[in-house]
Design a protein around this motif. Structure first.
Motif, PDB file in Angstrom:
ATOM      1  N   PHE A  77     -13.237  -5.258 -45.939  1.00 18.80           N
ATOM      2  CA  PHE A  77     -13.750  -6.582 -46.304  1.00 18.80           C
ATOM      3  C   PHE A  77     -13.914  -7.469 -45.069  1.00 18.80           C
ATOM      4  CE2 PHE A  77     -12.698 -11.001 -47.633  1.00 18.80           C
ATOM      5  CZ  PHE A  77     -13.837 -11.246 -48.387  1.00 18.80           C
ATOM      6  N   LEU A  78     -13.000  -7.359 -44.121  1.00 19.77           N
ATOM      7  CA  LEU A  78     -13.063  -8.187 -42.919  1.00 19.77           C
ATOM      8  C   LEU A  78     -14.006  -7.640 -41.850  1.00 19.77           C
ATOM      9  CD1 LEU A  78      -9.326  -9.164 -42.416  1.00 19.77           C
ATOM     10  CD2 LEU A  78     -11.150 -10.516 -43.441  1.00 19.77           C
ATOM     11  N   SER A  79     -14.395  -6.389 -41.967  1.00 24.68           N
ATOM     12  CA  SER A  79     -15.234  -5.755 -40.944  1.00 24.68           C
ATOM     13  C   SER A  79     -16.699  -6.108 -41.149  1.00 24.68           C
ATOM     14  CB  SER A  79     -15.086  -4.243 -41.005  1.00 24.68           C
ATOM     15  OG  SER A  79     -13.753  -3.876 -40.769  1.00 24.68           O
ATOM     16  N   PRO A  80     -17.433  -6.256 -40.046  1.00 28.29           N
ATOM     17  CA  PRO A  80     -18.871  -6.515 -40.178  1.00 28.29           C
ATOM     18  C   PRO A  80     -19.618  -5.245 -40.565  1.00 28.29           C
ATOM     19  CG  PRO A  80     -18.270  -6.384 -37.880  1.00 28.29           C
ATOM     20  CD  PRO A  80     -16.998  -6.294 -38.658  1.00 28.29           C
ATOM     21  N   PHE A 104     -23.105 -13.453 -41.176  1.00 32.10           N
ATOM     22  CA  PHE A 104     -22.113 -12.386 -41.125  1.00 32.10           C
ATOM     23  C   PHE A 104     -22.238 -11.545 -42.384  1.00 32.10           C
ATOM     24  CE2 PHE A 104     -17.818 -10.782 -42.039  1.00 32.10           C
ATOM     25  CZ  PHE A 104     -17.590 -10.059 -40.879  1.00 32.10           C
ATOM     26  N   ARG A 106     -20.734  -8.494 -44.461  1.00 32.48           N
ATOM     27  CA  ARG A 106     -19.509  -7.703 -44.570  1.00 32.48           C
ATOM     28  C   ARG A 106     -19.823  -6.253 -44.921  1.00 32.48           C
ATOM     29  NH1 ARG A 106     -15.284 -11.187 -44.747  1.00 32.48           N
ATOM     30  NH2 ARG A 106     -15.709 -13.313 -45.414  1.00 32.48           N
ATOM     31  N   ARG A 107     -18.933  -5.367 -44.466  1.00 29.81           N
ATOM     32  CA  ARG A 107     -19.075  -3.956 -44.819  1.00 29.81           C
ATOM     33  C   ARG A 107     -18.763  -3.753 -46.298  1.00 29.81           C
ATOM     34  NH1 ARG A 107     -15.519  -0.208 -41.365  1.00 29.81           N
ATOM     35  NH2 ARG A 107     -14.125  -0.202 -43.133  1.00 29.81           N
ATOM     36  N   GLU A 110     -17.486  -9.236 -51.299  1.00 24.34           N
ATOM     37  CA  GLU A 110     -16.332  -9.795 -52.002  1.00 24.34           C
ATOM     38  C   GLU A 110     -16.192  -9.246 -53.409  1.00 24.34           C
ATOM     39  OE1 GLU A 110     -14.363 -12.421 -54.819  1.00 24.34           O
ATOM     40  OE2 GLU A 110     -16.539 -12.271 -54.659  1.00 24.34           O
TER      41      GLU A 110
END
Length: 156
Positions: A77-80, A104, A106-107, A110
């Motif tokens: 979730f935090l990775s681009p 941004f 996300r990979r 949410e």
């Protein structure tokens, strides 16, 4: 005569399964805008799971597996979406490239993050009802191993 009956039953079962999938997808689609209630549901399922673990004093390996699963999802979730360390485009070379807006991405979006976490917690909760998953382990070792794994992963 029996073959036709079997085909009708299979067809009826497929229709029921398709209708159930459609109904679930309908409610999932309606829930996308309700962020707080979705995450409240996840926290509730997680709370019930940990309460069950505490009261039973077992299934620590299931809790450990859920922790690793949630950690991997959180990292995704935090990775681009695109890794900036790749040999792709570098700094902008013209004014036009410099003004381009790139949000941004996300990979793991949410909603999919919430869905995976909720499914994982619910699956872990269901696993606590089957004694085959109650593998005897010394839980402090699992906790220490999870802490080491967490810090090693977050260093990256």
């Amino acid at each position: 005569m029996m073959e036709g009956s079997d085909q009708e039953e299979a067809s009826s079962l497929e229709t029921t399964a398709a209708n159930l999938k459609r109904a679930v997808q309908y409610w999932l689609d309606k829930s996308t805008i309700h962020i707080f209630p979705r995450w409240a549901l996840f926290v509730f399922v997680l709370f019930v799971f940990f309460l069950r673990i505490y009261l039973i004093q077992g299934y620590f390996i299931v809790a450990y597996g859920l922790g690793i699963f949630l950690l991997n999802n959180f990292i995704a979730f935090l990775s681009p979406l695109e890794d900036p360390n790749d040999d792709g485009p570098g700094l902008p070379s013209s004014a036009k490239e410099g003004k381009e807006f790139r949000p941004f991405a996300r990979r793991l979006p949410e909603f999919k993050f919430w869905m995976a976490c909720t499914r994982g917690a619910a699956t872990s909760l269901v696993m606590t009802f089957f004694s085959v998953f109650d593998v005897p382990v010394f839980w402090p070792i699992l906790l220490m191993y999870f802490g080491v794994f967490f810090f090693m992963t977050m260093k990256r």
